[in-house]
Design an enzyme around this catalytic site. Structure first.
Site, short mmCIF file in Angstrom:
data_model
loop_
_atom_site.label_atom_id
_atom_site.label_comp_id
_atom_site.label_asym_id
_atom_site.label_seq_id
_atom_site.Cartn_x
_atom_site.Cartn_y
_atom_site.Cartn_z
N ARG A 95 0.39 14.86 13.09
CA ARG A 95 1.06 14.48 11.71
C ARG A 95 1.01 15.86 10.94
NH1 ARG A 95 -1.27 8.73 9.56
NH2 ARG A 95 0.50 8.88 8.50
N LYS A 130 0.83 -1.42 -0.09
CA LYS A 130 -0.05 -0.06 0.15
C LYS A 130 0.72 1.24 0.03
CE LYS A 130 -1.56 1.53 4.03
NZ LYS A 130 -1.49 2.88 4.19
N ASN A 131 1.87 1.32 0.84
CA ASN A 131 2.66 2.45 1.04
C ASN A 131 3.50 2.66 -0.05
OD1 ASN A 131 1.23 2.78 3.21
ND2 ASN A 131 2.60 2.28 4.88
N CYS A 155 -4.70 12.60 13.14
CA CYS A 155 -5.33 11.30 12.99
C CYS A 155 -5.11 10.70 14.51
CB CYS A 155 -5.00 10.28 11.90
SG CYS A 155 -3.52 9.58 11.98
N ARG A 210 -8.26 -0.62 5.13
CA ARG A 210 -7.37 0.42 4.71
C ARG A 210 -5.91 -0.18 4.19
NH1 ARG A 210 -7.51 6.02 7.07
NH2 ARG A 210 -6.15 6.65 5.15
N ASP A 268 4.84 0.60 12.13
CA ASP A 268 3.65 0.17 11.49
C ASP A 268 3.50 -1.54 11.91
OD1 ASP A 268 3.77 1.69 8.34
OD2 ASP A 268 3.16 2.28 10.40
C1 EPZ Z 1 4.20 6.91 6.16
O1 EPZ Z 1 3.44 7.88 6.77
C2 EPZ Z 1 3.46 5.93 5.92
N1 EPZ Z 1 2.34 6.07 5.42
C3 EPZ Z 1 2.76 5.16 7.54
O2 EPZ Z 1 2.04 3.97 7.43
C4 EPZ Z 1 3.89 4.95 8.55
O3 EPZ Z 1 3.62 4.88 9.66
C5 EPZ Z 1 5.20 6.16 8.43
O4 EPZ Z 1 5.31 6.47 7.00
C6 EPZ Z 1 6.43 5.88 9.03
O5 EPZ Z 1 6.93 4.81 8.56
C7 EPZ Z 1 2.25 6.17 4.05
O6 EPZ Z 1 3.33 5.71 3.20
C8 EPZ Z 1 1.16 6.23 3.16
P1 EPZ Z 1 6.48 10.39 8.19
P2 EPZ Z 1 4.08 9.36 6.74
O7 EPZ Z 1 6.20 11.59 7.30
O8 EPZ Z 1 4.69 9.68 5.33
C9 EPZ Z 1 6.43 13.51 11.53
C10 EPZ Z 1 0.33 2.64 7.83
O9 EPZ Z 1 -0.10 2.23 9.00
N2 EPZ Z 1 6.42 14.53 10.64
O10 EPZ Z 1 7.56 9.69 7.87
O11 EPZ Z 1 2.86 10.37 7.22
C11 EPZ Z 1 4.86 12.75 11.99
O12 EPZ Z 1 4.27 13.65 12.41
C12 EPZ Z 1 0.78 4.18 7.96
O13 EPZ Z 1 0.22 2.03 6.93
C13 EPZ Z 1 6.57 15.79 10.82
O14 EPZ Z 1 6.65 16.21 12.15
O15 EPZ Z 1 5.06 9.39 7.81
C14 EPZ Z 1 5.60 11.45 12.55
O16 EPZ Z 1 5.50 11.82 13.89
C15 EPZ Z 1 0.17 4.75 9.25
N3 EPZ Z 1 6.41 16.83 9.95
C16 EPZ Z 1 7.01 11.07 11.70
O17 EPZ Z 1 7.48 12.43 11.39
C17 EPZ Z 1 6.55 16.48 8.37
O18 EPZ Z 1 6.40 17.18 7.69
C18 EPZ Z 1 6.88 10.18 10.76
O19 EPZ Z 1 6.10 10.49 9.74
C19 EPZ Z 1 6.15 15.12 8.22
C20 EPZ Z 1 6.22 14.05 9.36
#
Ligand code: EPZ
Length: 417
Positions: free
Chosen positions: A122, A22-23, A117, A397, A305
């Site tokens: 996020r 998915k990701n 969420c 999802r 995850d």
């Molecule tokens: C991706 O989310 C995945 N989703 C998530 O999977 C996964 O948990 C996550 O990466 C971490 O591995 C998809 O790929 C669609 P991040 P993403 O940006 O891109 C903070 C699942 O269960 N952050 O690496 O949103 C954020 O709040 C889902 O399949 C900022 O602060 O993750 C978080 O605490 C859930 N500012 C951390 O970084 C930003 O601009 C990691 O977020 C971006 C992120």
């Protein structure tokens, strides 16, 4: 309002096929916005709700999308819109990934700021800072972000945290921006590598995807491509952990051990036997797991995850386990639901301590998010008696036909409409 009903205590045996990731599929489908040429994305988990939402996003932006089994064909219908609709972004945060391609191609994009969420606030500040470093100007208006730039400029971007989404968004923007863009402290997830492969097929030069430094040499006109999405390592990890909890011997087909090193190491420490080869991982487990502490971290660390599934397994361990969540600030919602099945878990801030018990017992439960739902499913497979899981739409999802797949290895899981 579907529910899953699980009769626990059945050993698992046989082989189970994982779907495409998915990701990886989400950013790759969105990357088709970078070209007017037709693209075909194969091994796409089209049964997932998030993939259907992505198809709707592409159609709302002006693409023609045809889904045929696990293949998604994306074609141009003339001009693309540069505004992502709120109702879609609200359903799926990853829609914000449309910003990179649209801003780079058209010098303008309007995206609703995704709300928080269940697992955290996020924010998208790292995405926005990256676009500004490429020369974009940003204004906020009625809950939307409007980014504009006559033309983005290539350069060196340093991320304050290796965010998966920000790395993907900036790689896509760089792919359609002439010159050499270097993304430092980039996310290294296998899904980023797969996006890198797709962008290369479109005609950008991408190197270092999967490492902390990604270099993209972009160009204005990109071509079409055909691409097979990488296997879903999180789905594979979930099935491996489920087998360790329910006991048995299962071969997970389509999975790559190299994408799950931290998880396989933890499973071995817990007492599981693991074998692997090209495109498969096999696990066998015939006893209670030993306690193995985990601390989540960006790849190649232990994936956040799989933190909830891991906690579910550790509720049955022969001792105390510490679980630390360092990526999201609110990702222990499953603990209270697991406690309803007899688990003993104490949560304090970003850490949880799990006191293992001999046996869980089935109970009515509710999924609060995708991976929390997976944790309940794993606990239910190991528990004595019947469990019902409500709000299955969370599980849908990210897991395609989960009850059918698990039934193939002997689990008693039924979907009640
Ligand atoms: C991706 O989310 C995945 N989703 C998530 O999977 C996964 O948990 C996550 O990466 C971490 O591995 C998809 O790929 C669609 P991040 P993403 O940006 O891109 C903070 C699942 O269960 N952050 O690496 O949103 C954020 O709040 C889902 O399949 C900022 O602060 O993750 C978080 O605490 C859930 N500012 C951390 O970084 C930003 O601009 C990691 O977020 C971006 C992120």
């Amino acid at each position: 309002m579907d529910r899953l009903v699980i009769e626990g205590g059945k050993r698992l045996a046989g082989s189970i096929q994982v779907s495409g990731a998915k990701n990886a599929a989400l950013p790759i489908l969105i990357a088709t916005l970078l070209t007017d040429e037709p693209c075909v994305v194969e091994n796409c988990p089209t049964g997932l709700r998030d993939i259907r939402t992505t198809v709707r996003l592409l159609e709302s932006l002006g693409k023609k999308v045809t889904v045929d089994g696990a293949a998604v064909r994306v074609e141009s219908t003339g001009s693309l819109k540069t505004q992502a609709p709120y109702d879609i972004v609200q359903q799926m945060r990853a829609s914000v990934l449309a910003a990179g391609p649209l801003l780079a191609r058209f010098g303008l994009v309007r995206v609703p700021i995704p709300g928080g969420c269940a697992i955290g606030l996020r924010p998208i500040d790292i995405h926005l800072k990256g676009f500004e470093a490429m020369g974009a100007r940003r204004i906020a208006d009625q809950g939307d972000i409007i980014m504009s730039a006559p033309r983005l400029t290539a350069g060196v971007l340093r991320l304050r945290f290796p965010s998966v989404g920000a790395t993907e968004n900036l790689m896509m923007a760089a792919a359609a921006t002439p010159g050499r863009t270097t993304i430092k402290n980039a996310a290294r997830e296998p899904e980023i590598e797969d996006l890198g492969r797709f962008l290369s097929k479109l005609g950008a030069k991408v190197s270092g995807a999967g490492s902390a430094t990604v270099v993209v040499e972009g160009k204005v006109k990109l071509s079409g491509a055909r691409h097979k999405v990488v296997a879903d390592r999180i789905e594979a990890g979930t099935f491996l952990i489920a087998t360790a909890a329910a006991r048995g011997k299962v071969r997970v087909l389509g999975a790559e051990a190299a994408h799950l090193e931290a998880v396989i190491a933890a499973l071995r420490k817990a007492g599981a036997k693991i074998g692997s080869g090209r495109g498969w991982i096999e696990i066998s487990m015939d006893r209670r797991p030993k306690p193995v502490a985990v601390k989540t971290a960006p790849h190649p660390g232990f994936p956040t995850d799989l933190q909830a599934p891991w906690m579910a397994l550790m509720t049955l361990a022969t001792g105390f386990t510490k679980v630390r969540e360092t990526v999201f600030e609110n990702r222990f919602m499953h603990a209270a639901e697991l406690a309803r099945m007899g688990a003993q878990i104490a949560v304090s801030g970003s850490a949880a301590v799990v006191a293992g018990v001999e046996q869980l017992s089935g109970a009515p439960s509710m999924a609060s998010d995708l991976r929390a739902g997976a944790a309940l499913l794993i606990a239910a497979l190991a528990a004595k008696g019947r469990t019902t899981i409500q709000r299955v739409y969370h599980i849908d999802r990210g897991y395609e036909a989960v009850e059918r797949k698990l039934a193939r290895v002997g689990a008693r899981v039924e979907r009640v409409k």
